[in-house]
Design a protein around this motif. Sequence first.
Motif, PDB file in Angstrom:
ATOM      1  N   GLY A 183       0.919  -0.543   0.224  1.00 28.63           N
ATOM      2  CA  GLY A 183      -0.027  -0.057   0.015  1.00 28.63           C
ATOM      3  C   GLY A 183       0.589   1.299   0.057  1.00 28.63           C
ATOM      4  N   ASP A 184       0.107   2.609  -0.037  1.00 25.06           N
ATOM      5  CA  ASP A 184       0.781   3.539  -0.089  1.00 25.06           C
ATOM      6  C   ASP A 184       1.978   3.866   1.128  1.00 25.06           C
ATOM      7  N   SER A 185       1.420   3.314   2.628  1.00 23.37           N
ATOM      8  CA  SER A 185       2.137   3.565   3.708  1.00 23.37           C
ATOM      9  C   SER A 185       3.805   2.968   3.586  1.00 23.37           C
ATOM     10  N   VAL A 186       3.817   1.716   2.524  1.00 21.27           N
ATOM     11  CA  VAL A 186       5.042   1.134   2.982  1.00 21.27           C
ATOM     12  C   VAL A 186       6.038   1.685   1.857  1.00 21.27           C
ATOM     13  N   PHE A 187       5.099   2.508   0.243  1.00 23.59           N
ATOM     14  CA  PHE A 187       6.211   2.946  -0.463  1.00 23.59           C
ATOM     15  C   PHE A 187       6.287   4.650  -0.048  1.00 23.59           C
ATOM     16  N   ASP A 188       5.545   5.337   0.819  1.00 20.55           N
ATOM     17  CA  ASP A 188       5.866   5.828   1.562  1.00 20.55           C
ATOM     18  C   ASP A 188       7.322   6.239   2.421  1.00 20.55           C
ATOM     19  N   ALA A 189       7.235   4.845   3.127  1.00 20.11           N
ATOM     20  CA  ALA A 189       8.701   3.930   3.799  1.00 20.11           C
ATOM     21  C   ALA A 189       9.703   4.830   3.075  1.00 20.11           C
ATOM     22  N   ILE A 190       9.616   3.156   1.778  1.00 23.60           N
ATOM     23  CA  ILE A 190      10.628   3.208   1.130  1.00 23.60           C
ATOM     24  C   ILE A 190      11.612   4.496   1.000  1.00 23.60           C
ATOM     25  N   GLU A 191      10.697   5.684   0.310  1.00 22.65           N
ATOM     26  CA  GLU A 191      10.854   7.293   0.037  1.00 22.65           C
ATOM     27  C   GLU A 191      11.048   7.736   1.077  1.00 22.65           C
ATOM     28  N   ARG A 192      10.579   7.603   1.905  1.00 23.91           N
ATOM     29  CA  ARG A 192      11.215   8.043   3.542  1.00 23.91           C
ATOM     30  C   ARG A 192      12.722   7.827   3.722  1.00 23.91           C
ATOM     31  N   LEU A 193      12.745   6.324   3.561  1.00 22.92           N
ATOM     32  CA  LEU A 193      14.147   6.004   4.102  1.00 22.92           C
ATOM     33  C   LEU A 193      15.084   6.588   3.469  1.00 22.92           C
ATOM     34  N   HIS A 194      14.819   6.239   2.411  1.00 21.49           N
ATOM     35  CA  HIS A 194      15.622   6.809   1.116  1.00 21.49           C
ATOM     36  C   HIS A 194      16.066   8.339   0.976  1.00 21.49           C
ATOM     37  N   ALA A 195      15.207   9.205   1.560  1.00 24.93           N
ATOM     38  CA  ALA A 195      15.680  10.551   1.632  1.00 24.93           C
ATOM     39  C   ALA A 195      16.397  11.066   2.797  1.00 24.93           C
ATOM     40  N   GLU A 196      16.300   9.904   3.849  1.00 23.67           N
ATOM     41  CA  GLU A 196      16.770  10.380   4.648  1.00 23.67           C
ATOM     42  C   GLU A 196      18.482   9.890   5.022  1.00 23.67           C
ATOM     43  N   LEU A 197      18.585   8.971   4.004  1.00 23.64           N
ATOM     44  CA  LEU A 197      19.675   8.032   3.501  1.00 23.64           C
ATOM     45  C   LEU A 197      20.719   8.537   2.758  1.00 23.64           C
ATOM     46  N   ASP A 198      19.889   9.350   1.592  1.00 21.90           N
ATOM     47  CA  ASP A 198      20.748  10.980   0.947  1.00 21.90           C
ATOM     48  C   ASP A 198      20.785  11.874   1.427  1.00 21.90           C
ATOM     49  N   GLU A 199      20.776  12.314   2.968  1.00 22.02           N
ATOM     50  CA  GLU A 199      20.691  13.339   3.557  1.00 22.02           C
ATOM     51  C   GLU A 199      22.024  12.946   4.441  1.00 22.02           C
ATOM     52  N   VAL A 200      21.579  11.709   4.736  1.00 23.74           N
ATOM     53  CA  VAL A 200      23.099  11.453   4.974  1.00 23.74           C
ATOM     54  C   VAL A 200      24.834  11.473   4.295  1.00 23.74           C
ATOM     55  N   ARG A 201      24.220  11.125   2.791  1.00 23.88           N
ATOM     56  CA  ARG A 201      25.461  10.943   1.971  1.00 23.88           C
ATOM     57  C   ARG A 201      25.491  12.291   1.801  1.00 23.88           C
ATOM     58  N   THR A 202      24.719  13.132   1.011  1.00 24.96           N
ATOM     59  CA  THR A 202      25.206  14.735   1.770  1.00 24.96           C
ATOM     60  C   THR A 202      26.131  15.188   2.735  1.00 24.96           C
ATOM     61  N   LEU A 203      26.272  15.037   3.600  1.00 24.49           N
ATOM     62  CA  LEU A 203      26.382  14.801   4.761  1.00 24.49           C
ATOM     63  C   LEU A 203      28.220  14.475   4.808  1.00 24.49           C
ATOM     64  N   LEU A 204      27.968  13.628   4.923  1.00 21.18           N
ATOM     65  CA  LEU A 204      29.571  12.388   4.470  1.00 21.18           C
ATOM     66  C   LEU A 204      29.970  12.852   3.274  1.00 21.18           C
ATOM     67  N   SER A 205      29.334  13.712   2.257  1.00 23.29           N
ATOM     68  CA  SER A 205      30.222  13.971   1.505  1.00 23.29           C
ATOM     69  C   SER A 205      30.713  15.788   1.044  1.00 23.29           C
TER      70      SER A 205
END
Length: 411
Positions: A183-205
Amino acid sequence: MRILLFTGKGGVGKSTVAAGTAALAAADGHRTLVLSTDAAHSLADAYGCEYGAIGSEPTEVAPGLFVVQVDAQLRFEQSWADIQRYLLSVLDVAGVDPVAAEELTVIPGAEEVLALLELRLHALSGEWDVIVVDCAPTAETLRLLALPEALGWYMNRVLPVERRVVKALRPVLSRAAGVPMPGDSVFDAIERLHAELDEVRTLLSGPDSSVRLVLTPENVVLAEARRSYTTLSLFGYRVDGVIANRVFPAEDADDWRAGWVLAQDEVLRRVEQSFAGLPIWRSEYRPREPVGVVPLAGLARDLYADDDPLTSSPGKAPFRIRRSEGGAVVRLSLPLVSRTDVDLARNGDDLVVTVGSYRRLITLPSGLARYRIAGARVEHGELQVRFVDDADAAGVAANAVADAAADEAGR
């Protein structure tokens, strides 16, 4: 805010060096947080804290020095719960035992990933001058730091299509497959996880973050450190120094230790050749294990000597684009490799760079989308890929032909 990551082959003393650097930063007046992405936490032991004294909230172990041990279960529930519930429902329909299903829905390396999300939260809090990260052993760290970009490729190209298809055909697919569709909650969770990890990458690079490689003067350890240097650069992370740990002192050496001194000297010469241009700090073997804030700060003070442990060595960004009339040159730092070590391809808007067993998909800026690759080379530890605009190239060629024709007519 300064972020320092320490990594190296297991057993080289990276946790000790990370803990010492953090202790020294705090002693010099910086509000410092140190955390570990290694599932086998050892920071509390390094600082000589009693069992249970370090928890999921930053704990002050000395003035200005805070240690946190990631609460993997809490972070897992916050970031993965919706996805896990969906996976459990699928496994339940498939008749998998509930206990086994719980195990199957925990992703490998979850604790390391969750530690990165913890790092993001603390970095965004604005409470710290310095964050020191004691990373997992090298192989796990490299896989971990490659994850945000790899997930980003899936998110940008596959997930939007998958989400639209499932949303439109969910009733039909559920009946045909016999299992519930996400359902949408699953896709939303994946997108949220990606956004958070993308912020981590921006920080560390970013320019305020860097990685330090810890090694011992042994041939096998040096070989892995060299590969790590190349791979970290491939994924866009800046390596700003190398720490040679557990170096035998040459003074008053008996025959046995003198043999080790000679052997280590040979490896240390190769270390200097391998990492030319980077600071190389040496830490001698000490008469006893440094445990506690004061001994660790002393080790770090001896290690860095007159250098500022928080200063990043000046250098070019690992990934750069230089534009010119009718084209551009993309530059990617790839130290310690030759042209034969690199495989280069283009897939749509992605530049696919493979070195050994590691592959990076670099999404090119939209301005380069219409350009074609005109050539590539590895020079001075850098991959250089030249792009040209087909339209401009055709125009230049046409002008050249016209000029030649005019010259011929004039003659």
